[in-house]
Enzyme design. Structure first.
Site, mmCIF file in Angstrom:
data_model
loop_
_atom_site.group_PDB
_atom_site.id
_atom_site.type_symbol
_atom_site.label_atom_id
_atom_site.label_comp_id
_atom_site.label_asym_id
_atom_site.label_seq_id
_atom_site.Cartn_x
_atom_site.Cartn_y
_atom_site.Cartn_z
ATOM 1 N N VAL A 131 10.365 -23.197 -28.692
ATOM 2 C CA VAL A 131 9.545 -23.887 -29.688
ATOM 3 C C VAL A 131 9.253 -25.313 -29.238
ATOM 4 O O VAL A 131 9.852 -25.829 -28.283
ATOM 5 C CB VAL A 131 10.245 -23.934 -31.070
ATOM 6 C CG1 VAL A 131 10.467 -22.547 -31.621
ATOM 7 C CG2 VAL A 131 11.558 -24.725 -30.995
ATOM 8 N N HIS A 133 10.044 -28.709 -29.525
ATOM 9 C CA HIS A 133 11.148 -29.534 -30.004
ATOM 10 C C HIS A 133 10.973 -30.975 -29.526
ATOM 11 O O HIS A 133 11.931 -31.736 -29.441
ATOM 12 C CB HIS A 133 12.484 -28.957 -29.526
ATOM 13 C CG HIS A 133 13.571 -29.061 -30.541
ATOM 14 N ND1 HIS A 133 14.756 -29.711 -30.306
ATOM 15 C CD2 HIS A 133 13.646 -28.599 -31.813
ATOM 16 C CE1 HIS A 133 15.525 -29.643 -31.380
ATOM 17 N NE2 HIS A 133 14.883 -28.974 -32.316
ATOM 18 N N GLY A 147 15.449 -37.104 -34.376
ATOM 19 C CA GLY A 147 15.528 -35.654 -34.262
ATOM 20 C C GLY A 147 15.089 -34.951 -35.527
ATOM 21 O O GLY A 147 15.020 -33.727 -35.575
ATOM 22 N N ASP A 164 20.504 -37.828 -39.441
ATOM 23 C CA ASP A 164 20.000 -37.784 -38.080
ATOM 24 C C ASP A 164 20.100 -39.196 -37.509
ATOM 25 O O ASP A 164 20.761 -40.076 -38.082
ATOM 26 C CB ASP A 164 18.550 -37.275 -38.064
ATOM 27 C CG ASP A 164 18.238 -36.475 -36.807
ATOM 28 O OD1 ASP A 164 18.254 -37.080 -35.708
ATOM 29 O OD2 ASP A 164 17.982 -35.272 -36.912
ATOM 30 N N HIS A 355 22.744 -33.519 -38.383
ATOM 31 C CA HIS A 355 21.770 -33.094 -37.374
ATOM 32 C C HIS A 355 21.697 -34.084 -36.212
ATOM 33 O O HIS A 355 20.696 -34.163 -35.514
ATOM 34 C CB HIS A 355 20.390 -32.944 -38.037
ATOM 35 C CG HIS A 355 19.419 -32.135 -37.255
ATOM 36 N ND1 HIS A 355 18.296 -32.681 -36.673
ATOM 37 C CD2 HIS A 355 19.390 -30.809 -36.953
ATOM 38 C CE1 HIS A 355 17.613 -31.733 -36.053
ATOM 39 N NE2 HIS A 355 18.250 -30.586 -36.201
ATOM 40 N N ASN A 372 19.656 -30.436 -28.575
ATOM 41 C CA ASN A 372 20.923 -30.080 -29.218
ATOM 42 C C ASN A 372 22.080 -29.915 -28.237
ATOM 43 O O ASN A 372 23.187 -29.577 -28.641
ATOM 44 C CB ASN A 372 20.762 -28.780 -30.017
ATOM 45 C CG ASN A 372 19.957 -28.979 -31.281
ATOM 46 O OD1 ASN A 372 20.228 -29.883 -32.066
ATOM 47 N ND2 ASN A 372 18.947 -28.139 -31.484
ATOM 48 N N GLU A 383 11.669 -30.079 -24.816
ATOM 49 C CA GLU A 383 12.510 -31.163 -25.299
ATOM 50 C C GLU A 383 12.101 -32.485 -24.650
ATOM 51 O O GLU A 383 11.528 -32.507 -23.554
ATOM 52 C CB GLU A 383 13.985 -30.901 -24.954
ATOM 53 C CG GLU A 383 14.544 -29.590 -25.459
ATOM 54 C CD GLU A 383 14.972 -29.642 -26.912
ATOM 55 O OE1 GLU A 383 14.836 -30.711 -27.546
ATOM 56 O OE2 GLU A 383 15.453 -28.604 -27.408
ATOM 57 N N LEU A 436 29.689 -8.404 -33.464
ATOM 58 C CA LEU A 436 28.999 -9.131 -32.400
ATOM 59 C C LEU A 436 29.871 -9.246 -31.163
ATOM 60 O O LEU A 436 29.419 -9.041 -30.037
ATOM 61 C CB LEU A 436 28.597 -10.528 -32.883
ATOM 62 C CG LEU A 436 27.474 -10.609 -33.914
ATOM 63 C CD1 LEU A 436 27.271 -12.058 -34.354
ATOM 64 C CD2 LEU A 436 26.177 -10.052 -33.365
#
Length: 449
Positions: A131, A133, A147, A164, A355, A372, A383, A436
């Site tokens: 995406v 970012h 962010g 943030d 965040h 991140n 990014e 998982l």
């Protein structure tokens, strides 16, 4: 294989000269919202907003209406809003299927004569695999970097906030550089389309353009004409960085900063899930005797956390996955924790969320980023970051004030057993994590979520 030759490679990072009085650090989401609105209202030349999303809620509407008002007051204003293509065309995770924010953009734009273009940036053909970012707003000659995306919780419009980092830099060279990147590498691409217009092409119809776009993004760089600047690496400066995909320049600098550390590293990340390259550099730094502090959100401060008394959704397992990771890391480094060389801090403030991301190295480098510091950021998303070099410690007080404001909401982990384990989790979470782990899908989840 290491991503660079030696720690001395940091000397090759040219920067844009800064004056300390042109840098301002804000400490709260509410201040950030008020400052952003004031800057938009006062804009005279340009407004470029780049965010993962602009949400259809009270805070998002406040920002969008402020843009329309600014354009109406000064029709010559150059305004562009960039959001992720996929995120804008779906509803919230777990919500009913909808047209997403794009439907709202079209309605608002039609009512305002399509005066403010809202562009969708498709970094990949599917949201799961990448995406937009990219962070940073440019208003006239000021860069506002955070962010945070644009919605109620990020902007503390109502009762809750998502904490943030918020940095303002008044610097024409940096502002021009970031706008040039947006124009040259994003808005000019055939894969990029306005989301506020009635006819939006289907993603499948532009798959070829998206793939070409991503391929070109891998070689895209900020071009700030830094060679023409009177750069002195012994003075305050800022270097913009950008990257997408494996082994990109931003990833390399992140690892390079960790490798160059001599005395101290502080890291903030909302999702404890370091890429292998980062984990290796942290381990090497500990062996060199570097003191390390990692500040991560408590699982209840994670934006995906759902209280056990509410209906369970699969996405709610993510905060527990991150805590499993953190507990494993703490257990393997218990000796470093006990000696005080490694400090792990959990951030929590009632039911607000966390965040923060970024790094501080040896009181000399500070990385402001939306990255991140996880495998997804290192491999999938587009990014960027601002690397501040402060060899004379001109921003020391601002840096300390920001860290103090973060740490006052944290608790120190003194032993890995203080963190819950699988047996302590709610039944639906425990069962899902067990499935998982049994199929090794947890490893896939760590890479893409």
């Amino acid at each position: 294989m290491r991503l660079f030759k030696s720690a001395s490679d940091l000397t090759h990072l040219n920067g844009i000269p800064l004056q300390a009085d042109t840098v301002q650090t804000l400490l709260s989401a509410a201040d950030y919202r008020n400052t952003l609105l004031a800057k938009i209202a006062a804009a005279r030349h340009r407004i470029y907003l780049c965010s993962l999303y602009l949400q259809n809620d009270e805070a998002g509407a406040e920002i969008l209406q402020a843009l329309y008002a600014a354009k109406a007051a000064r029709p010559e204003l150059d305004i562009a809003v960039l959001v992720d293509w996929h995120r804008a065309q779906r509803g919230l995770i777990g919500a009913a299927k909808s047209g997403g924010n794009a439907a709202w953009y079209q309605e608002a734009s039609k009512a305002n004569a399509y005066a403010v273009p809202l562009y969708g940036i498709p970094v990949q053909t599917r949201e799961l695999f990448g995406v937009l970012h990219l962070k940073g707003f440019v208003i006239d000659d000021e860069v506002i970097y955070s962010g945070a995306s644009l919605n109620n919780v990020y902007l503390h419009k109502q009762d809750k906030y998502r904490h943030d980092r918020y940095l303002l830099i008044h610097n024409k060279v940096l502002a021009n550089c970031m706008v040039q990147f947006i124009r040259e590498h994003l808005l000019s691409a055939a894969a990029v389309h306005r989301l506020d217009m009635p006819e939006i092409p289907a993603t499948r119809s532009i798959r070829r353009e998206i793939k070409q776009f991503r391929s070109k993004l891998k070689s895209a760089r900020y071009d700030c004409n830094m060679a023409e600047q009177e750069y002195d690496r012994h003075r305050l400066s800022v270097t913009p960085l950008v990257g997408v995909g494996k082994n990109n320049p931003l990833n390399k600098v992140i690892c390079q900063l960790l490798s160059a550390s001599k005395t101290q590293i502080t890291i903030c990340t909302p999702y404890f899930n370091f890429p292998l390259a980062v984990t290796r550099e942290i381990n090497r730094a500990l062996k060199r005797g570097v003191r390390i502090c990692v500040i991560v959100g408590d699982k209840t401060a994670n934006d995906f956390f759902i209280p056990p008394e509410q209906p369970f959704k699969v996405i709610a397992a993510l905060p527990y996955l991150y805590e499993v990771n953190l507990r494993r890391f703490a257990k393997s480094h218990q000796a470093d924790i006990s000696s005080g060389q490694l400090q792990l801090r959990l951030w929590k403030d009632d039911d607000n969320t966390y965040h923060l991301k970024g790094m501080w190295i040896d009181q000399e480098y500070a990385l402001m980023t939306g990255n991140n510091l996880n495998p997804r950021a290192f491999r999938l998303d587009l990014e960027n970051a601002l690397l501040i070099h402060d060899p004379q410690h001109e921003l020391r007080q601002q840096r300390q004030d920001e860290l103090n404001s973060i740490m006052e909401k944290t608790a120190v982990i003194t032993h890995y057993r203080e963190l819950e384990k699988n047996i302590d989790y709610p039944d639906p979470v425990r069962k899902l994590l067990g499935r998982l782990s049994g199929t090794r899908l947890d490893r896939l989840a760590y890479r893409v979520l």
